[in-house]
Structure formats: structure tokens, C-alpha cells
Enzyme design. Structure first.
Site, PDB file in Angstrom:
ATOM      1  N   HIS A  34       0.860  -1.181   0.000  1.00 20.55           N
ATOM      2  CA  HIS A  34       0.000   0.000   0.000  1.00 20.55           C
ATOM      3  C   HIS A  34       0.899   1.235   0.000  1.00 20.55           C
ATOM      4  O   HIS A  34       2.129   1.113  -0.006  1.00 20.55           O
ATOM      5  CB  HIS A  34      -0.954  -0.024   1.198  1.00 20.55           C
ATOM      6  CG  HIS A  34      -0.276  -0.294   2.511  1.00 20.55           C
ATOM      7  ND1 HIS A  34       0.615   0.580   3.083  1.00 20.55           N
ATOM      8  CD2 HIS A  34      -0.323  -1.369   3.350  1.00 20.55           C
ATOM      9  CE1 HIS A  34       1.052   0.100   4.213  1.00 20.55           C
ATOM     10  NE2 HIS A  34       0.518  -1.104   4.399  1.00 20.55           N
ATOM     11  N   HIS A  37       4.013   1.307   2.251  1.00 22.91           N
ATOM     12  CA  HIS A  37       5.217   0.632   1.717  1.00 22.91           C
ATOM     13  C   HIS A  37       5.870   1.483   0.627  1.00 22.91           C
ATOM     14  O   HIS A  37       7.084   1.626   0.585  1.00 22.91           O
ATOM     15  CB  HIS A  37       4.836  -0.709   1.069  1.00 22.91           C
ATOM     16  CG  HIS A  37       4.263  -1.723   1.999  1.00 22.91           C
ATOM     17  ND1 HIS A  37       2.946  -2.099   1.940  1.00 22.91           N
ATOM     18  CD2 HIS A  37       4.823  -2.450   2.981  1.00 22.91           C
ATOM     19  CE1 HIS A  37       2.720  -3.031   2.856  1.00 22.91           C
ATOM     20  NE2 HIS A  37       3.828  -3.265   3.508  1.00 22.91           N
ATOM     21  N   VAL A 176       1.937   6.441   7.077  1.00 21.81           N
ATOM     22  CA  VAL A 176       1.025   6.969   6.050  1.00 21.81           C
ATOM     23  C   VAL A 176      -0.397   6.577   6.459  1.00 21.81           C
ATOM     24  O   VAL A 176      -0.651   5.428   6.832  1.00 21.81           O
ATOM     25  CB  VAL A 176       1.377   6.428   4.648  1.00 21.81           C
ATOM     26  CG1 VAL A 176       0.408   6.950   3.606  1.00 21.81           C
ATOM     27  CG2 VAL A 176       2.807   6.812   4.288  1.00 21.81           C
TER      28      VAL A 176
END
Ligand code: PAF
Length: 278
Positions: A34, A37, A176
Site C-alpha cells: 500500500h 510501503h 502513512v
């Protein structure tokens, strides 16, 4: 971008890259990538000449009752994303490549591996440090990038690197988040619609404590209680909420700059973690 499945082939390629004096970067992942990463991949891409991403769902870091078998996997999609990021080599070994029959050797950062997540996942960090050390030996990276959602993991890996005199610089990337604040995780996929909505409370509760800290709150207990109340109201089952020192993971007596608030919560059967630094 090369896809390499065997340890011996990876070592051969790495040897030739080293000979050319190139700086090697590594981003270890368990795949099902995602934006979290990919943000690590982008950090690594800027800092090295030859970028390796490992995609390996590591069985030794899952307990017997955990989700090793059902952990989401989608290599085709991962490869497409990694190619777009300019990755040079994807290391995608099988379990038998990494752990041949009769495998007996583990490395563990003792005590720290039993704190926080290690209390309810006693073999988890031993599996992480073992596989990461193997990746370091195979890929010989100059730098390796890890995410901060798994804050304890990054602290433990830094400790291993220091104490085993490894020649790799550990870089950490920021968490994130989705638009409602939920930290990105491959496991978010397990959540039902309702659980997914409620899980946003994790970050909201962390932010509430940080706000209270800015207004003068210094006692850990009311901070933990405030978070627990918010999370439980949304149906979260608390594994732990702890206020610890960011470098030693020791519980703090007083909230201060450098205190990490770390939380692990079950929504249904899905265990999510998050943290915030004061
Ligand atoms: O953070 C992860 O995805 C894993 O723990 C890691 C570092 C790839 C080791 O399997």
C-alpha cells in the site's frame, strides 16, 4: 526490474553490484503493498543506486493462532507497483529458500522482544529479527528502510544492528494514513465496514492525548484512560496502551518530549497497532 526467487541467485547479483561500487538499498516487506510501503520505497530510491525490495510473508513471526495462512498476498499487483517506483530487484523467496529443513538458528533482542506487542506475540520479534538479519546477509544493503507504524520493530532492528556491528544504516519513514487517520496496513483489509469506520478512533485517541499533553497533561495514567474510553466506545478491544521512552521502550513516569504513546487494539478479530510521538 528483476524478480529473483533463490538466495544463491540474489547473492550472485548482489556480489556483482558490490563490485561496481554501487550503494544498495533494501525495503523489506511482506507484500500486499500500500502507499505506506511505497513511501518507504521512495525514500530508499533516493538514497541508493541499486534498490532491492523483498516480498516475503515470514512464517517465523506469526504465532500458531495467527494469520500466516490468510495474510493477504498479490504478487502480480506488487510487481506492477514496484516497477513504477523504479525498483531494481524484487527478492521473492519461498519459505524453503529462507528456512530449509532443519533450520535451527534464531537471533533475538532479548527482553525488548517481550515488551508492548511482544507481550501478546511472544515469538513475533524473534522471527522479525531473524528474517531481517538473513535479508541483510543476502542483500548486504548500505541502507534499509522501515516504517514507523511498527515503531517497536524499528527500535529492535536498530538495536540488533548496533549490537551485532552490522554495516547497514536504518532509516525510518513516517506513518502513512487514510483520509480519516487510520494508519495504512495490509491487515485493514480484514475489517468489516463498521469496524473499518470505528477503527479511525485509534488515531483520534492518540491525537487527543497529544493535544492534552500540549495543554499540560503530564501523567501517563489519565492519558491511557482517556484513550481507552474513546476506543472502547467504538467497540475496540484493547490489547495495550502504553506510554514509553522512544529509544528504550521503557514505561515513562511522566509524559515528555520523546515519549511514545503506543496502542494495539482488536476490532473484531483484527489486531491493529498505531502510535504517536510527543
Ligand atoms: O514489517 C514487516 O512487514 C515485516 O515485519 C518485515 C520487516 C518485512 C519482516 O518480515
Amino acid at each position: 526490474m528483476q524478480l529473483v526467487r533463490s538466495v544463491s541467485q540474489a547473492k550472485k547479483i548482489i556480489a556483482s553490484i558490490k563490485k561496481r561500487g554501487m550503494k544498495i538499498g533494501l525495503v523489506p516487506t511482506m507484500g500486499y503493498l500500500h502507499e505506506g510501503h511505497l513511501s518507504l520505497v521512495r525514500i530508499a530510491r533516493k538514497k541508493c543506486d541499486f534498490l532491492v525490495v523483498s516480498v516475503f510473508v515470514n512464517p517465523t513471526q506469526f504465532g500458531p493462532e495467527e494469520d500466516f495462512r490468510k495474510y493477504p498476498r498479490d504478487l502480480k499487483r506488487d510487481l506492477r507497483l514496484l516497477k513504477l517506483e523504479g525498483v531494481d530487484l524484487v527478492f521473492y523467496p519461498s519459505v524453503s529458500q529462507m528456512y530449509p529443513d532443519g533450520f535451527r538458528t534464531y537471533v533475538e533482542v532479548v527482553e525488548w522482544s517481550r515488551l508492548l506487542c511482544g507481550a501478546s506475540r511472544p515469538i513475533h520479534f524473534r522471527g522479525v529479527t531473524t528474517v531481517v538479519l538473513k535479508f541483510f546477509n543476502i542483500v548486504q544493503p548500505d541502507i534499509a528502510v522501515f516504517g514507523s507504524k511498527d515503531f517497536q520493530q524499528a527500535v529492535i532492528i536498530k538495536k540488533m544492528v548496533k549490537e551485532l556491528n552490522l554495516n547497514v544504516r536504518i532509516v525510518t519513514g513516517r506513518i502513512v494514513r487514510e483520509s480519516d487517520g487510520l494508519a495504512m496496513s495490509s491487515r485493514n483489509k480484514y475489517l468489516s465496514e463498521k469496524e473499518r469506520k470505528n477503527a479511525a478512533v485509534l488515531y483520534q485517541s492518540l491525537k487527543s492525548v497529544k493535544r492534552a499533553y500540549k495543554k499540560g497533561l503530564r501523567k501517563p495514567r489519565p492519558a491511557v484512560e482517556m484513550m481507552a474510553k474513546m476506543i472502547e466506545q467504538k467497540g475496540g478491544g484493547i490489547d495495550y496502551i502504553q506510554t514509553v521512552d522512544k529509544d528504550t521502550l521503557e514505561p515513562v513516569k511522566k509524559l515528555k518530549k520523546g515519549t511514545l504513546i503506543a496502542v494495539a487494539v482488536f476490532f473484531g478479530r483484527t489486531r491493529l497497532i498505531d502510535n504517536i510521538l510527543l
